[in-house]
Design a protein around this motif. Structure first.
Motif, PDB file in Angstrom:
ATOM      1  N   TYR A 156       0.825  -1.206   0.000  1.00 20.52           N
ATOM      2  CA  TYR A 156       0.000   0.000   0.000  1.00 20.52           C
ATOM      3  C   TYR A 156       0.860   1.256   0.000  1.00 20.52           C
ATOM      4  O   TYR A 156       0.499   2.282  -0.538  1.00 20.52           O
ATOM      5  N   ARG A 157       2.011   1.150   0.610  1.00 20.19           N
ATOM      6  CA  ARG A 157       2.931   2.278   0.653  1.00 20.19           C
ATOM      7  C   ARG A 157       3.810   2.348  -0.587  1.00 20.19           C
ATOM      8  O   ARG A 157       4.800   3.080  -0.618  1.00 20.19           O
ATOM      9  N   GLY A 158       3.484   1.542  -1.574  1.00 16.98           N
ATOM     10  CA  GLY A 158       4.168   1.636  -2.858  1.00 16.98           C
ATOM     11  C   GLY A 158       5.465   0.858  -2.952  1.00 16.98           C
ATOM     12  O   GLY A 158       6.322   1.154  -3.787  1.00 16.98           O
ATOM     13  N   ALA A 159       5.640  -0.157  -2.085  1.00 23.43           N
ATOM     14  CA  ALA A 159       6.893  -0.905  -2.110  1.00 23.43           C
ATOM     15  C   ALA A 159       6.987  -1.760  -3.376  1.00 23.43           C
ATOM     16  O   ALA A 159       6.014  -2.380  -3.802  1.00 23.43           O
ATOM     17  N   LYS A 160       8.163  -1.733  -3.993  1.00 27.85           N
ATOM     18  CA  LYS A 160       8.446  -2.601  -5.131  1.00 27.85           C
ATOM     19  C   LYS A 160       9.522  -3.616  -4.748  1.00 27.85           C
ATOM     20  O   LYS A 160       9.827  -4.537  -5.497  1.00 27.85           O
ATOM     21  N   ILE A 161      10.154  -3.371  -3.626  1.00 32.58           N
ATOM     22  CA  ILE A 161      11.161  -4.304  -3.119  1.00 32.58           C
ATOM     23  C   ILE A 161      10.728  -4.690  -1.713  1.00 32.58           C
ATOM     24  O   ILE A 161      10.636  -3.859  -0.813  1.00 32.58           O
ATOM     25  N   LEU A 162      10.401  -5.960  -1.523  1.00 37.05           N
ATOM     26  CA  LEU A 162       9.883  -6.431  -0.243  1.00 37.05           C
ATOM     27  C   LEU A 162      10.945  -7.207   0.508  1.00 37.05           C
ATOM     28  O   LEU A 162      11.528  -8.142  -0.018  1.00 37.05           O
ATOM     29  N   ILE A 163      11.181  -6.819   1.755  1.00 35.06           N
ATOM     30  CA  ILE A 163      12.065  -7.608   2.604  1.00 35.06           C
ATOM     31  C   ILE A 163      11.188  -8.389   3.572  1.00 35.06           C
ATOM     32  O   ILE A 163      10.384  -7.810   4.292  1.00 35.06           O
ATOM     33  N   LEU A 164      11.304  -9.700   3.556  1.00 33.94           N
ATOM     34  CA  LEU A 164      10.523 -10.527   4.474  1.00 33.94           C
ATOM     35  C   LEU A 164      11.483 -11.187   5.458  1.00 33.94           C
ATOM     36  O   LEU A 164      12.347 -11.959   5.074  1.00 33.94           O
TER      37      LEU A 164
ATOM     38  N   ARG B 184       5.064 -15.769  -5.433  1.00 28.60           N
ATOM     39  CA  ARG B 184       5.318 -15.982  -6.866  1.00 28.60           C
ATOM     40  C   ARG B 184       4.501 -15.007  -7.697  1.00 28.60           C
ATOM     41  O   ARG B 184       4.985 -14.424  -8.667  1.00 28.60           O
ATOM     42  N   ARG B 185       3.257 -14.809  -7.285  1.00 24.34           N
ATOM     43  CA  ARG B 185       2.378 -13.884  -7.996  1.00 24.34           C
ATOM     44  C   ARG B 185       2.960 -12.465  -7.952  1.00 24.34           C
ATOM     45  O   ARG B 185       2.959 -11.743  -8.959  1.00 24.34           O
ATOM     46  N   LEU B 186       3.481 -12.078  -6.805  1.00 26.38           N
ATOM     47  CA  LEU B 186       4.081 -10.752  -6.641  1.00 26.38           C
ATOM     48  C   LEU B 186       5.260 -10.578  -7.582  1.00 26.38           C
ATOM     49  O   LEU B 186       5.414  -9.551  -8.240  1.00 26.38           O
ATOM     50  N   VAL B 187       6.089 -11.614  -7.632  1.00 29.09           N
ATOM     51  CA  VAL B 187       7.290 -11.542  -8.464  1.00 29.09           C
ATOM     52  C   VAL B 187       6.900 -11.439  -9.940  1.00 29.09           C
ATOM     53  O   VAL B 187       7.501 -10.673 -10.700  1.00 29.09           O
ATOM     54  N   ASP B 188       5.871 -12.196 -10.329  1.00 26.65           N
ATOM     55  CA  ASP B 188       5.410 -12.130 -11.726  1.00 26.65           C
ATOM     56  C   ASP B 188       4.988 -10.719 -12.099  1.00 26.65           C
ATOM     57  O   ASP B 188       5.069 -10.314 -13.259  1.00 26.65           O
ATOM     58  N   ASP B 189       4.526  -9.971 -11.108  1.00 25.87           N
ATOM     59  CA  ASP B 189       4.091  -8.612 -11.388  1.00 25.87           C
ATOM     60  C   ASP B 189       5.193  -7.588 -11.157  1.00 25.87           C
ATOM     61  O   ASP B 189       4.923  -6.399 -11.006  1.00 25.87           O
ATOM     62  N   GLY B 190       6.418  -8.057 -11.089  1.00 28.34           N
ATOM     63  CA  GLY B 190       7.545  -7.131 -11.072  1.00 28.34           C
ATOM     64  C   GLY B 190       8.066  -6.743  -9.708  1.00 28.34           C
ATOM     65  O   GLY B 190       8.979  -5.938  -9.592  1.00 28.34           O
ATOM     66  N   VAL B 191       7.491  -7.307  -8.635  1.00 28.71           N
ATOM     67  CA  VAL B 191       8.002  -6.996  -7.304  1.00 28.71           C
ATOM     68  C   VAL B 191       9.262  -7.832  -7.049  1.00 28.71           C
ATOM     69  O   VAL B 191       9.360  -8.968  -7.504  1.00 28.71           O
ATOM     70  N   THR B 192      10.216  -7.244  -6.354  1.00 30.26           N
ATOM     71  CA  THR B 192      11.430  -7.960  -5.991  1.00 30.26           C
ATOM     72  C   THR B 192      11.319  -8.370  -4.527  1.00 30.26           C
ATOM     73  O   THR B 192      10.875  -7.576  -3.699  1.00 30.26           O
ATOM     74  N   ILE B 193      11.683  -9.605  -4.242  1.00 30.70           N
ATOM     75  CA  ILE B 193      11.532 -10.073  -2.864  1.00 30.70           C
ATOM     76  C   ILE B 193      12.864 -10.550  -2.292  1.00 30.70           C
ATOM     77  O   ILE B 193      13.572 -11.342  -2.907  1.00 30.70           O
ATOM     78  N   ILE B 194      13.190  -9.998  -1.137  1.00 28.72           N
ATOM     79  CA  ILE B 194      14.353 -10.469  -0.393  1.00 28.72           C
ATOM     80  C   ILE B 194      13.818 -11.230   0.803  1.00 28.72           C
ATOM     81  O   ILE B 194      13.029 -10.719   1.577  1.00 28.72           O
ATOM     82  N   PHE B 195      14.253 -12.466   0.900  1.00 27.34           N
ATOM     83  CA  PHE B 195      13.608 -13.439   1.756  1.00 27.34           C
ATOM     84  C   PHE B 195      14.651 -13.960   2.742  1.00 27.34           C
ATOM     85  O   PHE B 195      15.605 -14.615   2.355  1.00 27.34           O
ATOM     86  N   ILE B 196      14.476 -13.597   3.996  1.00 25.43           N
ATOM     87  CA  ILE B 196      15.461 -14.026   4.994  1.00 25.43           C
ATOM     88  C   ILE B 196      14.975 -15.296   5.666  1.00 25.43           C
ATOM     89  O   ILE B 196      13.835 -15.359   6.108  1.00 25.43           O
ATOM     90  N   ASP B 197      15.813 -16.285   5.744  1.00 24.52           N
ATOM     91  CA  ASP B 197      15.346 -17.543   6.309  1.00 24.52           C
ATOM     92  C   ASP B 197      16.526 -18.398   6.732  1.00 24.52           C
ATOM     93  O   ASP B 197      17.667 -18.122   6.384  1.00 24.52           O
TER      94      ASP B 197
END
Lengths: 511, 367
Positions: A163-171, A191-204
């Motif tokens: 909602y705040r306009g993030a295109k790069i998500l850190i989880l 996966r759906r987010l990534v298909d729509d151009g969002v970048t995800i950084i996933f800490i695990d």
């Protein structure tokens, strides 16, 4: 995607990042390139510096050295607000939602659309609906947040960031609080987010998950990036070794040491708080030399069960016996004297005096045992020498017994608590998340100690959110759901998926 | 390990000494500004107060004044250690003093026993009076700040009613209303005298209270539980310390010590409960406890400083400066102290964490 990646600048590029805290180098010489529209996993054990790095990227603090490049532009962030402004959003491990607000209110909180001085709910509603449409995340925005399950809360957090306009998500460890079924759902959303151009950084640090979901994996060890690999090129073992620098410990116990002698017996225990049944006719028993694991999503009665055994929670009915002695009418201190050791759910809140020296923390709860006192006085000398021995035996990393507990890392605080309880040679150890947030070395040490003590006849009530730990260590397994024991399983046959099903209340199998 | 202790120690010591000095300096600056604004010369005030520093008479007055202040501060500090804010010392000491005055006046015992009886009567009365807010808090969750303030009003009125009515025993022609004068065996002699200035021997009892406070709070098992509960009530409860029991114990102890506050004046000077009895000692005790960092030695120093300001302040009237300016200065000092200590604590925490981590790095590098 590969063509795009070679022409467009990467979404995030970190070069030569150093971050020092007083006396600790949390990150040194960190390099990371995250391609646009990819899921990039950051793996590393607890305390390896993953969170520090992500906090750097999110503007929580500034690196001492190194550059942060976002979409080809070098950035310096003074605060998360500035990181959000360039499209970086973070979903924290602990959800930060107000329970008494609706989903809609939580999502717009702090970024409320207004029309003049008036809150424009309709605009917010439209924006959220549009986001849901685009990214396939659906949720009823008029629900009260307190009615939501964990998976739904996480979706709210993700929507809040989008909602705040993030295109790069850190989880930050997004799966830590989820059961396997919810993890699948989350991965679908990602996966759906990534298909729509969002970048995800996933800490695990759960390697199977990482191998399953990510496009690239960067391994962090001891504060620095040691390798970036493709999931196709590695397997769980290789990744684990990259992460730890040696072989991974396993929680598995060898042969059974369960004796015929009953140590803890809980019979038909119920408890009510504020008109709500929090413990519903719970019965269980633990033999000497047995580890009983209790699985359950947090808030389903595990804490209340433990507090009922300790005497911190009044019960409305039932019997609790330790070694044949009825505990029901005893005080907390008397119960602990009867032989109950306790590693609390929240170690800083319930287990430590943060400003007090380590030796005082060792005495906490045992200020009436000969180990620490002479006459009416607490013997500083005795306490210090017991503390020194415990520091040595349990490998607590500290400069001495007189530093305050807040100066220790989380893992070492946990080791200290573990040491304090084990030194008392309890008959029953209640261990709530004994290895949560501790590094692999400490985890292995705690597991070893537990196995040793079990062999010597210790009964253990193990509560853990780490299903591998539960299945690996336990001799028998129970699942709690809404204050009830809903399943009894054999850990030799139980799978995390099966546990997950019972944890969400989808099945009942009480013997 | 020893090295670390040595390394942290001088810095810690510097902070402990530096913080009160910094607070006093800040207070002096703010007070000077206040004086200038109200049209008085700060220099005159300072020289008037400073001029009394070396005087034996003022020293005796300061010490004598410090005795009840110190007792009051220890009473407040016991509560503080348990995160209880006992504002009721004001009422507790009046109740205690009246109880001692009556117990002493209507009995006749050999000197040491007679004094002991008065002490016990005062402590029991103060302790019982403090039991009320303790029970209200434990049973009904009523905040002790509210209940102790309310009980102050009740105590003051109740005591006034008793000594001006029921137990009034003023001699004919005596302008002061008072209870029956105690026999001489209940009088405590002066230890030091210089003309009309003296230090009462009650200072010895105050010293004993200080030592007892230290042993009880810092060394005993009870004190350990008290401090643990005050630092982290959750952890203390989990460890098996009954928080309700600790609240009652701390409050009653606080009240018992509070009961003693009026006794130096009663046994050493007035020998009866009169309408000329000091007021406000219970509130001053809060300030002295804060200024002295709730430490037995710190509070002793703070009590003497406070006593000096009270004693020397009287001389301001002679310079045509209202002595209330001293009260304002005292208030400013307490505020400055609270703020400076907070800052000092944060600095010290950071320093300790850094020193520990730094030391670990060396260990790690060596391994």
């Amino acid at each position: 995607m590969s063509i795009q990646a070679s022409t467009a600048p990467p979404a995030v590029e970190l070069r030569g990042i150093w971050k020092r805290f007083p006396g600790v180098i949390a990150n040194h010489d960190v390099n990371l390139v995250v391609g646009r529209g990819t899921i990039h996993a950051i793996v590393g054990e607890n305390g390896s510096g993953k969170s520090t790095l992500m906090n750097t990227l999110y503007g929580m603090h500034r690196p001492d050295e190194g550059t942060i490049t976002v979409d080809g532009t070098i950035r310096t962030f003074k605060s998360p607000t500035e990181a959000i402004a360039v499209g970086i959003g973070m979903v924290h491990q602990h959800f930060m939602l107000a329970d008494n607000l609706t989903v809609l209110e939580n999502i717009i909180l702090g970024a409320e659309p207004t029309q003049g001085w008036r809150l424009d709910q309709d605009a917010a509603r439209a924006t959220i609906a549009e986001l849901g449409e685009t990214y396939g995340i659906t949720i009823d925005v008029d629900q009260l947040t307190e009615e939501l399950g964990v998976g739904e809360r996480q979706r709210v957090e993700i929507l809040k960031v989008l909602y705040r306009g993030a295109k790069i998500l850190i989880l930050d460890e997004p799966t830590a609080v989820l059961v396997p079924q919810e993890v699948e759902e989350l991965f679908g959303n990602l996966r759906r987010l990534v298909d729509d151009g969002v970048t995800i950084i996933f800490i695990d640090h759960k390697l199977d998950e990482v191998l399953q979901i990510s496009d690239d994996i960067t391994v962090i060890r001891a504060g620095t990036t040691v390798a970036t690999v493709k999931p196709a090129d590695v397997d769980r073992r290789i990744l684990g070794e990259l992460m730890v620098g040696s072989e991974l410990p396993t929680p598995d116990t060898e042969s059974s040491t369960v004796t015929a002698q009953l140590e803890l017996v809980v019979k038909n225990c119920s408890a009510v708080s504020a008109g709500r049944t929090i413990l519903d006719d719970v019965s269980l028993s633990i033999h000497r030399g047995e580890i009983l694991g209790v699985a359950g999503i947090e808030g389903n009665g595990q804490l209340e069960l433990v507090e009922a055994i300790l005497g911190l929670q009044a019960i409305s009915g039932g019997v609790i016996e330790l070694g044949g002695v009825d505990l029901t009418s005893l005080s907390v201190r008397e119960r602990r004297h009867a032989g109950i050791g306790y590693i609390p759910f929240d170690r800083q809140r319930d287990g430590l005096l943060l400003a007090a020296p380590l030796w005082e923390n060792m005495v906490l709860g045992y200020d009436d045992t000969d180990r620490y006192i002479s006459g009416p006085w607490v013997s500083v000398q005795k306490a210090r020498s017991v503390t020194d021995a415990a520091i040595e035996r349990f490998g607590v990393k500290t400069p001495g017994n007189s530093v305050p507990a807040f100066a220790l890392s989380g893992g070492n605080q946990q080791k200290l608590i573990f040491a304090r309880e084990m030194v008392a040679e309890p008959k029953l150890l209640i261990a709530a998340h004994p290895t949560r947030g501790v590094d692999i070395g400490a985890q292995a040490a705690i597991w070893d100690e537990l196995r040793e003590a079990r062999k010597a006849g210790l009964a253990v009530l193990l509560i853990s959110a780490d299903l591998d730990e539960l299945i690996g260590l336990s001799d028998s397994l129970l699942v709690m759901f809404r204050g009830k024991i809903t399943a009894a399983l054999d850990p030799a046959e139980a799978t995390p998926e099966q546990l997950g099903m019972f944890m969400t209340g989808e099945g009942q199998e009480v013997k | 390990m020893g090295q670390l202790k040595d390394r942290i120690h001088p810095a810690q010591l510097g902070l402990s000494l530096g913080a009160p000095l910094a607070a006093l300096a800040i207070a002096a600056v703010i007070s000077s500004i206040l004086l200038l604004v109200t049209g008085y010369a700060p220099a005159t005030v300072l020289s008037t107060l400073g001029g009394r520093l070396g005087e034996t008479n003022t020293l005796y007055d300061s010490l004598n004044r410090a005795i009840p202040l110190y007792l009051s501060a220890t009473a407040v500090a016991i509560g503080f250690k348990m995160n209880l804010f006992n504002i009721g010392v004001e009422g507790q000491y009046k109740v205690g003093a009246l109880a001692a005055a009556l117990a002493g006046a209507y009995t006749n015992l050999p000197a040491p026993l007679h004094i002991l009886l008065c002490l016990v009567a005062a402590m029991v009365a103060g302790g019982l009076w403090a039991t009320v807010p303790a029970v209200l808090k434990v049973k009904r969750g009523i905040n002790e700040v509210v209940s102790t303030i309310m009980l102050n009003f009740i105590a003051i009125s109740l005591v006034a009613w008793l000594y001006t009515g029921v137990f009034k025993d003023s001699a004919k022609g005596d302008l002061n209303t008072k209870t029956k004068i105690m026999p001489k065996s209940a009088w405590m002699p002066d230890l030091l005298t210089s003309g009309s200035h003296m230090v009462n021997s009650f200072i010895i009892i105050a010293g004993a209270v200080g030592v007892g406070f230290y042993l009880l709070v810092w060394k005993s098992r009870f004190g350990f539980q008290l401090r643990a509960s005050g630092q982290n009530a959750f952890a203390a409860r989990t460890s098996g310390v009954d928080p309700k029991r600790m609240i009652v114990a701390a409050m009653v102890l606080s009240g018992a010590l509070g009961g003693l506050v009026g006794l130096p004046e009663l046994l050493g000077d007035k020998h009866a409960y009169t309408d000329t009895f000091s007021v406000g000692l219970g509130f001053d005790g809060i300030a002295v406890a804060l200024l002295g960092r709730k430490h037995p030695l710190g509070m002793a120093l703070a009590a003497v400083v406070w006593g000096f300001l009270d004693a020397a302040g009287r001389f301001l009237d002679l310079e045509g400066i209202p002595r209330e300016i001293v009260t304002i200065m005292q208030g400013v000092i307490v505020l400055a102290v609270v703020i400076v200590y907070q800052v000092a604590e944060q600095i010290s925490e950071r320093r300790v964490a850094a020193a520990a981590a730094e030391r670990l790095e060396i260990v790690a590098a060596a391994a």
